[in-house]
Design a protein around this motif. Structure first.
Motif, PDB file in Angstrom:
ATOM      1  N   GLU A  73       0.910  -1.245  -0.022  1.00  0.00           N
ATOM      2  CA  GLU A  73      -0.055  -0.118  -0.083  1.00  0.00           C
ATOM      3  C   GLU A  73       0.777   1.158   0.096  1.00  0.00           C
TER       4      GLU A  73
ATOM      5  N   ARG B 104      -2.510   2.484  -9.532  1.00  0.00           N
ATOM      6  CA  ARG B 104      -3.869   2.731  -9.149  1.00  0.00           C
ATOM      7  C   ARG B 104      -4.640   3.731 -10.004  1.00  0.00           C
TER       8      ARG B 104
ATOM      9  N   THR C 111       2.048   1.342  -5.499  1.00  0.00           N
ATOM     10  CA  THR C 111       0.603   0.808  -5.536  1.00  0.00           C
ATOM     11  C   THR C 111      -0.225   1.821  -5.832  1.00  0.00           C
ATOM     12  N   ARG C 112      -0.131   3.306  -5.127  1.00  0.00           N
ATOM     13  CA  ARG C 112      -1.000   4.362  -5.127  1.00  0.00           C
ATOM     14  C   ARG C 112      -0.744   4.739  -6.888  1.00  0.00           C
TER      15      ARG C 112
END
Length: 243
Positions: A126, A134, A130-131
């Motif tokens: 996270e 996304r 990952t951000r």
């Protein structure tokens, strides 16, 4: 807002120089050759000095992966924002071609994202990588399903999902239009695999035999993909007629 201090500006500039040097090394020698020592040598600084900005190789790799995802997402979004110039081309196709274009222009950085994982590196759970990934997922999700209601997406046709898979898909996070129904999530993952697979084959040289026809074939493949998915989503939920 208080402007950044001189020390903060210098740190930002030095951090950017390090990232630029590391990207040059990746471009010239590939991701597996990335070395803090080589980056420091390129900048005429000691490894110990570099550690003030990136305390480990993993920290530098995380920053490079995050930046690559952000640059890729920027390219995809810029393509979508300019879609009005090609009114007859669906925005998902434009987004896909933006993705492909960046990957072809930056094959080594694309390999950093999607090639063989770097030995002993694991992205923080996270974390910023990952951000960043996304954000791109949200763009494609939006362009694939724009204009459809949740009820329509829930009634999408497709393979019957097992109860365990449906439960798993229901709890996956989503970042575009909100929480997708499991049938739509399954369609999205399938579409993503198809699109990404075509780009990966081309970037890694497996479609060179097509001799310059990749552009046309890629556009037709994504158009067909989009049409197939949209046929699976009913225009009238009560009657179940296809779009």
């Amino acid at each position: 807002m208080t402007p950044p201090s001189l020390r903060e500006r210098r740190r930002t500039a030095a951090t950017q120089e390090i990232l630029d040097a590391a990207e040059r090394q990746i471009t010239e020698h590939g991701p597996v050759a990335l070395s803090l020592r080589a980056v420091a040598r390129d900048l005429q600084m000691t490894v110990q000095a570099l550690y003030h900005y990136f305390p480990s190789r993993d920290a530098l790799v995380t920053a490079l992966v995050t930046k690559a995802y952000d640059d890729l997402a920027d390219a995809v979004q810029a393509a979508v924002d300019g879609a009005a110039d090609e009114a007859n081309l669906p925005r998902l196709v434009v987004a896909a071609e933006g993705y492909r274009g960046w990957a072809i222009a930056h094959p080594e950085r694309f390999q950093l994202l999607y090639g063989t994982p770097l030995r002993d590196y694991a992205a923080p759970a996270e974390g910023p990588t990952t951000r960043a990934s996304r954000r791109m997922s949200a763009i494609f999700e939006r362009e694939l399903f724009a204009g459809f209601s949740t009820a329509q997406l829930a009634a999408a046709e497709g393979p019957v999902l097992s109860s365990s898979l449906r439960a798993y898909l229901e709890q996956l996070p989503h970042f575009g239009m909100g929480r997708l129904p499991p049938p739509a999530t399954a369609l999205f993952l399938s579409a993503w695999g198809h699109l990404h697979g075509l780009v990966t084959l081309e970037v890694f040289g497996h479609t060179a035999f097509l001799d310059g026809h990749q552009d046309e074939l890629f556009r037709r493949a994504i158009r067909n993909l989009l049409e197939d998915i949209h046929r699976r989503i009913p225009a009238d939920v009560t009657s179940g007629r296809g779009r």
